[in-house]
Design an enzyme around this catalytic site. Structure first.
Site, PDB file in Angstrom:
ATOM      1  CE1 TYR A 198      -2.100  -4.535   9.376  1.00 58.55           C
ATOM      2  CE2 TYR A 198      -2.216  -2.398   8.343  1.00 58.55           C
ATOM      3  CZ  TYR A 198      -2.475  -3.746   8.315  1.00 58.55           C
ATOM      4  OH  TYR A 198      -3.090  -4.306   7.228  1.00 58.55           O
TER       5      TYR A 198
ATOM      6  CG  ASN B 173      -7.910  -4.383   1.007  1.00 60.62           C
ATOM      7  OD1 ASN B 173      -7.197  -3.402   1.174  1.00 60.62           O
ATOM      8  ND2 ASN B 173      -7.448  -5.612   1.046  1.00 60.62           N
TER       9      ASN B 173
ATOM     10  CG  HIS C 119      -1.932  -1.093   1.232  1.00 66.21           C
ATOM     11  ND1 HIS C 119      -3.185  -0.991   0.690  1.00 66.21           N
ATOM     12  CD2 HIS C 119      -1.848  -2.354   1.715  1.00 66.21           C
ATOM     13  CE1 HIS C 119      -3.835  -2.141   0.862  1.00 66.21           C
ATOM     14  NE2 HIS C 119      -3.041  -2.985   1.475  1.00 66.21           N
TER      15      HIS C 119
HETATM   16 FE1  HDE Z   1      -2.360  -4.705   5.539  1.00 65.54          FE
HETATM   17  N1  HDE Z   1      -0.539  -3.912   5.978  1.00 65.54           N
HETATM   18  N2  HDE Z   1      -1.709  -6.524   6.115  1.00 65.54           N
HETATM   19  N3  HDE Z   1      -4.121  -5.572   4.933  1.00 65.54           N
HETATM   20  N4  HDE Z   1      -3.009  -2.949   4.886  1.00 65.54           N
HETATM   21  C1  HDE Z   1      -0.182  -2.630   5.801  1.00 65.54           C
HETATM   22  O1  HDE Z   1       0.972  -1.344   7.391  1.00 65.54           O
HETATM   23  C2  HDE Z   1      -0.594  -6.754   6.823  1.00 65.54           C
HETATM   24  C3  HDE Z   1      -4.462  -6.875   5.050  1.00 65.54           C
HETATM   25  C4  HDE Z   1      -4.266  -2.642   4.471  1.00 65.54           C
HETATM   26  O2  HDE Z   1      -3.137   3.604   3.986  1.00 65.54           O
HETATM   27  C5  HDE Z   1       1.164  -2.318   6.395  1.00 65.54           C
HETATM   28  O3  HDE Z   1       1.362   0.850   7.768  1.00 65.54           O
HETATM   29  C6  HDE Z   1      -0.515  -8.141   7.206  1.00 65.54           C
HETATM   30  C7  HDE Z   1      -5.865  -7.057   4.825  1.00 65.54           C
HETATM   31  C8  HDE Z   1      -4.333  -1.248   4.096  1.00 65.54           C
HETATM   32  O4  HDE Z   1      -1.461   3.434   5.370  1.00 65.54           O
HETATM   33  C9  HDE Z   1       1.579  -3.659   7.013  1.00 65.54           C
HETATM   34  C10 HDE Z   1      -1.639  -8.731   6.682  1.00 65.54           C
HETATM   35  C11 HDE Z   1      -6.351  -5.804   4.559  1.00 65.54           C
HETATM   36  C12 HDE Z   1      -3.060  -0.748   4.316  1.00 65.54           C
HETATM   37  C13 HDE Z   1       0.416  -4.541   6.692  1.00 65.54           C
HETATM   38  C14 HDE Z   1      -2.379  -7.700   5.998  1.00 65.54           C
HETATM   39  C15 HDE Z   1      -5.245  -4.896   4.627  1.00 65.54           C
HETATM   40  C16 HDE Z   1      -2.254  -1.824   4.816  1.00 65.54           C
HETATM   41  C17 HDE Z   1       2.147  -1.685   5.473  1.00 65.54           C
HETATM   42  C18 HDE Z   1      -2.045 -10.183   6.773  1.00 65.54           C
HETATM   43  C19 HDE Z   1      -7.796  -5.420   4.225  1.00 65.54           C
HETATM   44  C20 HDE Z   1      -2.580   0.663   4.046  1.00 65.54           C
HETATM   45  C21 HDE Z   1       2.294  -0.252   5.915  1.00 65.54           C
HETATM   46  C22 HDE Z   1      -2.252 -10.633   8.110  1.00 65.54           C
HETATM   47  C23 HDE Z   1      -8.720  -5.718   5.272  1.00 65.54           C
HETATM   48  C24 HDE Z   1      -2.881   1.583   5.175  1.00 65.54           C
HETATM   49  C25 HDE Z   1       1.506  -0.150   7.103  1.00 65.54           C
HETATM   50  C26 HDE Z   1      -2.466   2.989   4.814  1.00 65.54           C
HETATM   51  C27 HDE Z   1      -0.917  -1.684   5.211  1.00 65.54           C
HETATM   52  C28 HDE Z   1       0.370  -5.808   7.109  1.00 65.54           C
HETATM   53  C29 HDE Z   1      -3.564  -7.982   5.293  1.00 65.54           C
HETATM   54  C30 HDE Z   1      -5.411  -3.504   4.377  1.00 65.54           C
HETATM   55  C31 HDE Z   1       2.918  -4.223   6.534  1.00 65.54           C
HETATM   56  C32 HDE Z   1       0.597  -8.788   8.008  1.00 65.54           C
HETATM   57  C33 HDE Z   1      -6.649  -8.369   4.910  1.00 65.54           C
HETATM   58  C34 HDE Z   1      -5.544  -0.503   3.561  1.00 65.54           C
HETATM   59  O5  HDE Z   1       1.723  -3.553   8.400  1.00 65.54           O
END
Ligand code: HDE
Length: 704
Positions: free
Chosen positions: A379, A165, A92
């Site tokens: 996060y 999402n 993202h």
């Molecule tokens: Fe994320 N995700 N994610 N994700 N995600 C990040 O956090 C992660 C997942 C989502 O505008 C990171 O600050 C793991 C699902 C959005 O700043 C990180 C898993 C959904 C955003 C991270 C998921 C999301 C992130 C990268 C599996 C939808 C952007 C930078 C367990 C429900 C937020 C950060 C923004 C961002 C980890 C799965 C949505 C790496 C480990 C499912 C919208 O922490």
């Protein structure tokens, strides 16, 4: 109240200590050029407040001599510049953020104590960031990709982050698989490409070995992942959460955002061309909409259900690869979100905003979804690395707007005015230091957990194909064709034949006809064998709510019309079309071969908003071509003009033409259909312009 419980203390700390800096020095520190009456500027200073006499020349031993190490002004400026970047988000990274508010329209008092969900009419400030997933921070806005939909509500009871999402399900069921999924979709590590694209071997190799991703595969291959505008996407909290009421009872909840403008996507060929024409297409669209006062807006809705109801679903709601069809649990609209303010500074706000699914408020709680549970860790961990300090909550965009304070102390970049002798709790030495509050404080749902410890996937998570099939079969014929063609496109970029075959094998469980279409599109010589399925494929009731076309609104609100003109065009016709489109809510742009404009038939000049070569028709929802005979002849030799009309036609857009416009279409070899309307019939044009000409598609491209 302790000193540190003061609202937004990161902003006010210096002033609270009584050493208020002057307005000028504050402006200088923020780097802003401050124009003082009479044309004078405030002093340009170093970060230590020393005024600069020369910002153009470094200190040198003599005019052609070496630069001196003692030049603290040069050293400070270059050092700061060298450290301007922070690590981009691992996923993202590319995103667009805006401020706005949430307004509750129906109370959930019966289900929750969370004030933001119980006080009808109350407005809660928020910051929303919408992103792509795979590409880097500088990548294009329009790849085929899921869009992140993250909202930070600054509630009166603390920050609540809903980090979702634009697709209601996810690829994997367990957080431990996330690094592998992301490594597979990102640039291949040996070659550093492709950027922001899933159409390559490593992604499809991983997916073909991960049957649980098949439902998500249907969503990402649908037009949901090539949206027309960020203002026209849905948002989903994805996981089940819990609401807890004042009796301590809990109800499961799924969160949904519904765009006021309805859903709309682009055609794949259009998305590809937009990437070249305007890599910032979505960001610019959002910026321009907010600047024009057409504030992006979404309805907020919930699906509420009990454990007993969940036990009867033909799937496990804790499995994030499953959705709850709204025909099974209807959506209840409870509020709206309006984005009405662009950030003052992209880095300070959009880049530094730190969302965390673990940020919730009393009255809301997590479910046992194993993906959500893993996210609760990830996060904060990622933010420590991106923002570099456990004090990242003090950055204004992340700080709560309600009073907050505790006895956490120190750390990198501590900005809070921490004072006093007591930094522990309980204590008897400080009457004012913050205390726990059993009545109002956060409480988790009281649930009983029993079972055998182990690395075990629940049996109820075994069905990987039924909802994928339900999604595919619920689409219109056009949308099914787009899914099949997207699969053919993506798998055609995969070099390894066994990966292409493995994917078609999975498709056979979803829908045999889909598998056949894709196999034919890839010219496979025989139908691959389907892999064994862990659970039988169930026949689910169709859910038309999963379509995009069915959710497109019959409107021009929020849409854009491009009018192509040249010397000699008829001003009256241009004005009629322009007025009709503006009245219907569209943004209108004039495109001419030269940006200075064109000389109309009556001799007047009409300025252009865009030059033809740099403003192709992919940037508009619909176009009008208003040309004189000579104008049409001149443009017939311009490939940009031919592409303008050919692409508008190929992307299923309505086209209004006068006689000259019709002549240009003829030169472009376009056979007019019902979507090509005479400019004199403005009402017919506006009606056609509100939708895409889906029936035209079979005459302009071969779909799988
Ligand atoms: Fe994320 N995700 N994610 N994700 N995600 C990040 O956090 C992660 C997942 C989502 O505008 C990171 O600050 C793991 C699902 C959005 O700043 C990180 C898993 C959904 C955003 C991270 C998921 C999301 C992130 C990268 C599996 C939808 C952007 C930078 C367990 C429900 C937020 C950060 C923004 C961002 C980890 C799965 C949505 C790496 C480990 C499912 C919208 O922490």
């Amino acid at each position: 109240m302790s000193k540190e419980m003061k609202k937004d203390y990161s902003e006010k700390s210096t002033r609270e200590k009584g050493s208020a800096p002057s307005a000028d020095s504050q402006l200088a520190a923020s780097g802003e050029l401050h124009q003082i009456a009479g044309g004078e500027h405030s002093a340009l200073t170093t970060n230590q407040g020393v005024a600069l006499s020369d910002n153009q020349n470094s200190l040198r031993a003599h005019p052609s001599g070496p630069t001196l190490l003692e030049d603290f002004i040069l050293r400070e400026k270059i050092t700061h510049f060298d450290h301007e970047r922070i690590p981009e988000r691992i996923v993202h990274a590319r995103g667009t953020g805006a401020h706005g508010f949430f307004e509750l329209t129906a109370s959930l008092k019966q289900y929750t104590t969370a004030r933001i969900l119980t006080e009808v009419g109350e407005k809660t400030p928020l910051f929303t960031r919408i992103s792509t997933v795979a590409g880097g921070a500088g990548s294009i806005d329009t790849p085929r990709d899921v869009r992140g939909f993250a909202v930070k509500f600054y509630t009166k009871e603390g920050n609540w982050d809903l980090v979702g999402n634009n697709v209601p399900v996810f690829f994997i069921q367990d957080a431990i698989k996330f690094p592998d999924l992301i490594h597979a979709v990102k640039m291949e590590p040996d070659r550093g490409f492709p950027q922001a694209a899933s159409a390559h071997d490593t992604f499809w190799d991983y997916i073909s070995l991960t049957p649980e991703s098949m439902h998500m595969v249907m969503w990402i291959m649908s037009d949901r992942t090539i949206p027309r505008s960020l203002r026209m996407i849905e948002g989903f909290g994805v996981h089940s959460f819990r609401l807890i009421n004042d009796a301590g009872e809990s109800t499961f909840v799924k969160f949904h955002w519904r765009p006021k403008l309805g859903l709309q996507s682009t055609i794949w060929d259009e998305a590809v061309k937009i990437a070249g024409a305007d890599p910032d297409f979505h960001r610019r669209d959002m910026f321009e909409a907010i600047a024009a006062g057409s504030f992006p807006e979404w309805e907020f809705a919930v699906q509420l259900f009990t454990q007993d109801e969940a036990d009867k679903f033909p799937f496990d709601h804790l499995d994030p690869t499953k959705l709850i069809p709204e025909e099974l649990v209807p959506l209840k609209v409870i509020g709206r979100m309006v984005l009405d303010r662009w950030p003052d500074n992209f880095f300070a706000e959009t880049e530094q905003v730190a969302y965390c699914p673990g940020n919730i408020v009393p009255g809301i709680d997590f479910s046992n979804d194993p993906l959500l549970q893993g996210r609760l860790f990830s996060y904060i961990d990622t933010q420590l690395s991106r923002l570099g300090s456990p004090n990242f909550h003090q950055i204004p965009i992340n700080a709560p707007k309600c009073p907050f304070g505790n006895l956490q102390r120190d750390g990198h970049m501590q900005m809070a005015p921490q004072s006093g002798r007591v930094a522990y709790e309980p204590n008897s030495l400080s009457a004012n230091s913050p205390r726990e509050n059993p009545a109002k404080g956060f409480r988790s749902a009281a649930v009983t957990e029993t079972g055998v410890k182990g690395r075990i996937r629940a049996e109820s998570f075994a069905d990987h194909y039924s909802q994928a099939r339900q999604f595919y079969l619920s689409q219109s014929a056009y949308e099914q064709a787009h899914i099949a063609s997207a699969l053919v496109f993506e798998l055609s970029k995969v070099e390894h034949l066994h990966v292409r075959e493995a994917m078609v094998g999975h498709l056979r469980h979803i829908e045999e006809d889909l598998a056949k279409r894709v196999a034919a599109g890839l010219a496979l010589d025989k139908m691959p064998v389907a892999p064994p399925a862990a659970a039988p494929v169930q026949e689910m009731k169709l859910s038309p709510a999963l379509q995009i076309i069915g959710k497109m609104k019959n409107t021009l609100m929020g849409r854009a019309i491009g009018i192509l003109i040249a010397d000699g065009s008829d001003g009256a016709v241009i004005n009629t079309i322009k007025k009709a489109a503006t009245d219907a809510g569209a943004a209108v742009k004039i495109i001419a071969p030269k940006v200075g404009g064109a000389k109309l038939a009556d001799g007047s000049m009409l300025a252009a908003d865009g030059q033809l070569a740099g403003t192709p028709s992919v940037l508009f929802d619909t176009v009008a071509v208003i040309l004189s005979g000579e104008g049409a002849q001149a443009l017939s030799k311009e490939s940009a003009a031919i592409d303008f009309v050919r692409d508008a036609f190929g992307h299923l857009k309505a086209i209004a033409v006068d006689k000259g416009g019709r002549a240009l279409l003829k030169t472009a070899n376009i056979e007019p259909d019902a979507g090509v309307v005479d400019a004199s019939d403005k009402d017919a044009f506006i009606t056609m312009a509100k939708t895409r000409q889906w029936d035209r598609e079979k005459s302009v491209r071969t779909l799988a």
